[in-house]
Write a protein that holds these residues in place. Structure first.
Motif, PDB file in Angstrom:
ATOM      1  N   GLY A  34       0.795  -1.214   0.000  1.00 22.06           N
ATOM      2  CA  GLY A  34       0.000   0.000   0.000  1.00 22.06           C
ATOM      3  C   GLY A  34       0.825   1.260   0.000  1.00 22.06           C
ATOM      4  N   TRP A  35       0.121   2.362  -0.126  1.00 24.38           N
ATOM      5  CA  TRP A  35       0.713   3.682  -0.067  1.00 24.38           C
ATOM      6  C   TRP A  35       0.060   4.476   1.051  1.00 24.38           C
ATOM      7  CZ3 TRP A  35       4.885   5.020  -2.861  1.00 24.38           C
ATOM      8  CH2 TRP A  35       5.202   4.264  -3.991  1.00 24.38           C
ATOM      9  N   TYR A  36       0.880   5.055   1.883  1.00 25.95           N
ATOM     10  CA  TYR A  36       0.448   5.987   2.910  1.00 25.95           C
ATOM     11  C   TYR A  36       1.062   7.341   2.575  1.00 25.95           C
ATOM     12  CZ  TYR A  36      -1.479   2.496   6.115  1.00 25.95           C
ATOM     13  OH  TYR A  36      -2.253   1.525   6.705  1.00 25.95           O
ATOM     14  N   ARG A  37       0.531   8.365   3.209  1.00 30.29           N
ATOM     15  CA  ARG A  37       1.135   9.687   3.067  1.00 30.29           C
ATOM     16  C   ARG A  37       1.054  10.445   4.387  1.00 30.29           C
ATOM     17  NH1 ARG A  37      -3.318  12.551  -1.022  1.00 30.29           N
ATOM     18  NH2 ARG A  37      -5.000  12.779   0.524  1.00 30.29           N
ATOM     19  N   ARG A  38       2.020  11.354   4.543  1.00 28.46           N
ATOM     20  CA  ARG A  38       2.008  12.234   5.704  1.00 28.46           C
ATOM     21  C   ARG A  38       2.243  13.651   5.219  1.00 28.46           C
ATOM     22  NH1 ARG A  38       5.559  10.343  10.251  1.00 28.46           N
ATOM     23  NH2 ARG A  38       3.672   9.448  11.108  1.00 28.46           N
ATOM     24  N   ALA A  39       1.248  14.465   5.418  1.00 29.36           N
ATOM     25  CA  ALA A  39       1.360  15.883   5.077  1.00 29.36           C
ATOM     26  C   ALA A  39       1.911  16.646   6.281  1.00 29.36           C
ATOM     27  CB  ALA A  39      -0.003  16.434   4.682  1.00 29.36           C
ATOM     28  N   PRO A  40       2.519  17.789   6.068  1.00 28.97           N
ATOM     29  CA  PRO A  40       3.067  18.571   7.189  1.00 28.97           C
ATOM     30  C   PRO A  40       2.006  18.848   8.237  1.00 28.97           C
ATOM     31  CG  PRO A  40       3.822  19.480   5.111  1.00 28.97           C
ATOM     32  CD  PRO A  40       2.804  18.425   4.768  1.00 28.97           C
ATOM     33  N   GLY A  41       2.331  18.513   9.476  1.00 31.45           N
ATOM     34  CA  GLY A  41       1.424  18.787  10.580  1.00 31.45           C
ATOM     35  C   GLY A  41       0.253  17.830  10.704  1.00 31.45           C
ATOM     36  N   LYS A  42       0.249  16.789   9.892  1.00 28.56           N
ATOM     37  CA  LYS A  42      -0.866  15.844   9.933  1.00 28.56           C
ATOM     38  C   LYS A  42      -0.366  14.432  10.211  1.00 28.56           C
ATOM     39  CE  LYS A  42      -3.963  18.389   6.877  1.00 28.56           C
ATOM     40  NZ  LYS A  42      -4.864  18.303   5.691  1.00 28.56           N
ATOM     41  N   GLN A  43      -1.287  13.573  10.568  1.00 30.94           N
ATOM     42  CA  GLN A  43      -0.935  12.181  10.813  1.00 30.94           C
ATOM     43  C   GLN A  43      -0.814  11.420   9.491  1.00 30.94           C
ATOM     44  OE1 GLN A  43      -3.945  10.652  13.520  1.00 30.94           O
ATOM     45  NE2 GLN A  43      -2.615  11.055  15.268  1.00 30.94           N
ATOM     46  N   ARG A  44      -0.069  10.355   9.570  1.00 29.56           N
ATOM     47  CA  ARG A  44       0.045   9.489   8.405  1.00 29.56           C
ATOM     48  C   ARG A  44      -1.314   8.871   8.116  1.00 29.56           C
ATOM     49  NH1 ARG A  44       4.550   5.058   8.918  1.00 29.56           N
ATOM     50  NH2 ARG A  44       3.062   4.206  10.429  1.00 29.56           N
ATOM     51  N   GLU A  45      -1.663   8.778   6.834  1.00 30.28           N
ATOM     52  CA  GLU A  45      -2.956   8.223   6.460  1.00 30.28           C
ATOM     53  C   GLU A  45      -2.799   7.296   5.266  1.00 30.28           C
ATOM     54  OE1 GLU A  45      -5.671  11.256   5.160  1.00 30.28           O
ATOM     55  OE2 GLU A  45      -4.343  11.958   3.560  1.00 30.28           O
ATOM     56  N   LEU A  46      -3.695   6.313   5.194  1.00 27.09           N
ATOM     57  CA  LEU A  46      -3.717   5.415   4.057  1.00 27.09           C
ATOM     58  C   LEU A  46      -4.185   6.166   2.826  1.00 27.09           C
ATOM     59  CD1 LEU A  46      -3.639   2.423   2.935  1.00 27.09           C
ATOM     60  CD2 LEU A  46      -6.128   2.480   3.271  1.00 27.09           C
ATOM     61  N   VAL A  47      -3.500   5.931   1.716  1.00 25.30           N
ATOM     62  CA  VAL A  47      -3.946   6.441   0.417  1.00 25.30           C
ATOM     63  C   VAL A  47      -4.624   5.322  -0.350  1.00 25.30           C
ATOM     64  CG1 VAL A  47      -3.256   7.507  -1.759  1.00 25.30           C
ATOM     65  CG2 VAL A  47      -2.081   8.132   0.365  1.00 25.30           C
ATOM     66  N   ALA A  48      -3.912   4.201  -0.486  1.00 18.67           N
ATOM     67  CA  ALA A  48      -4.454   3.069  -1.234  1.00 18.67           C
ATOM     68  C   ALA A  48      -3.674   1.817  -0.885  1.00 18.67           C
ATOM     69  CB  ALA A  48      -4.377   3.325  -2.738  1.00 18.67           C
ATOM     70  N   ALA A  49      -4.351   0.677  -0.994  1.00 16.45           N
ATOM     71  CA  ALA A  49      -3.695  -0.597  -0.740  1.00 16.45           C
ATOM     72  C   ALA A  49      -4.246  -1.634  -1.713  1.00 16.45           C
ATOM     73  CB  ALA A  49      -3.911  -1.044   0.705  1.00 16.45           C
ATOM     74  N   ILE A  50      -3.446  -2.675  -1.928  1.00 15.93           N
ATOM     75  CA  ILE A  50      -3.847  -3.727  -2.864  1.00 15.93           C
ATOM     76  C   ILE A  50      -3.216  -5.039  -2.435  1.00 15.93           C
ATOM     77  CG2 ILE A  50      -1.897  -3.207  -4.424  1.00 15.93           C
ATOM     78  CD1 ILE A  50      -3.785  -3.888  -6.785  1.00 15.93           C
ATOM     79  N   THR A  51      -3.964  -6.131  -2.615  1.00 18.07           N
ATOM     80  CA  THR A  51      -3.423  -7.445  -2.321  1.00 18.07           C
ATOM     81  C   THR A  51      -2.876  -8.088  -3.599  1.00 18.07           C
ATOM     82  OG1 THR A  51      -5.491  -8.596  -2.740  1.00 18.07           O
ATOM     83  CG2 THR A  51      -5.131  -7.758  -0.493  1.00 18.07           C
ATOM     84  N   SER A  52      -2.203  -9.190  -3.439  1.00 22.94           N
ATOM     85  CA  SER A  52      -1.679  -9.897  -4.610  1.00 22.94           C
ATOM     86  C   SER A  52      -2.805 -10.412  -5.499  1.00 22.94           C
ATOM     87  CB  SER A  52      -0.775 -11.053  -4.177  1.00 22.94           C
ATOM     88  OG  SER A  52      -1.488 -11.959  -3.360  1.00 22.94           O
ATOM     89  N   GLY A  53      -3.976 -10.598  -4.911  1.00 24.12           N
ATOM     90  CA  GLY A  53      -5.138 -11.036  -5.683  1.00 24.12           C
ATOM     91  C   GLY A  53      -5.879  -9.915  -6.376  1.00 24.12           C
ATOM     92  N   GLY A  54      -5.481  -8.681  -6.103  1.00 28.20           N
ATOM     93  CA  GLY A  54      -6.081  -7.537  -6.780  1.00 28.20           C
ATOM     94  C   GLY A  54      -7.157  -6.798  -6.014  1.00 28.20           C
ATOM     95  N   ALA A  55      -7.449  -7.216  -4.793  1.00 27.48           N
ATOM     96  CA  ALA A  55      -8.419  -6.469  -3.988  1.00 27.48           C
ATOM     97  C   ALA A  55      -7.809  -5.125  -3.608  1.00 27.48           C
ATOM     98  CB  ALA A  55      -8.780  -7.250  -2.732  1.00 27.48           C
ATOM     99  N   THR A  56      -8.606  -4.071  -3.702  1.00 27.85           N
ATOM    100  CA  THR A  56      -8.080  -2.731  -3.445  1.00 27.85           C
ATOM    101  C   THR A  56      -8.874  -2.006  -2.376  1.00 27.85           C
ATOM    102  OG1 THR A  56      -9.431  -1.747  -5.201  1.00 27.85           O
ATOM    103  CG2 THR A  56      -7.211  -2.494  -5.799  1.00 27.85           C
TER     104      THR A  56
END
Length: 122
Positions: A34-56
């Motif tokens: 998956g991809w997470y992001r952290r913006a200045p002054g904010k908590q880390r948050e999930l952007v997107a995730a995917i399994t090997s089977g393609g579930a997103t």
């Protein structure tokens, strides 16, 4: 497991970027990436995730604009980001773990990449 992220940069609002994250090492057992992001002054948050089977799983804020995909043969996950907004500015981190679900919980990911900066100018 090592995760090497690339593709960040500076882009104008409305533009596009594609992030890549390649996994190497003892990748047996890795399922969710998956991809997470952290913006200045904010908590880390999930952007997107995917399994090997393609579930997103994509955050509501990006669902209409971002696409996550994966090449299992290359052990690489991609994040295509379109219609970028200034609020997408953050450090983006790649993550990987054994979960068989594209989890949004940090605790599901055992391995983290070094982060790549995405800056969207208005």
């Amino acid at each position: 497991v090592q995760l090497q992220a690339s593709g960040g940069g500076l882009v104008q609002a409305g533009g596009s970027l594609r992030l890549s994250c390649a996994a190497s090492g003892s990748i047996f057992g890795i399922n969710a990436m998956g991809w997470y992001r952290r913006a200045p002054g904010k908590q880390r948050e999930l952007v997107a995730a995917i399994t090997s089977g393609g579930a997103t799983n994509l955050a509501d804020s990006v669902k209409a604009r971002f696409t996550i995909s994966r090449d299992n043969a290359k052990n690489t996950v991609y994040l295509q980001m379109n219609s970028l907004k200034p609020e997408d500015t953050a450090v983006y981190y790649c993550a990987a773990g054994p979960s068989n679900w594209p989890s949004g919980s940090d605790y599901s990911y055992d391995y983290w990449g070094q982060g790549t900066q995405v800056t969207v100018s208005s």
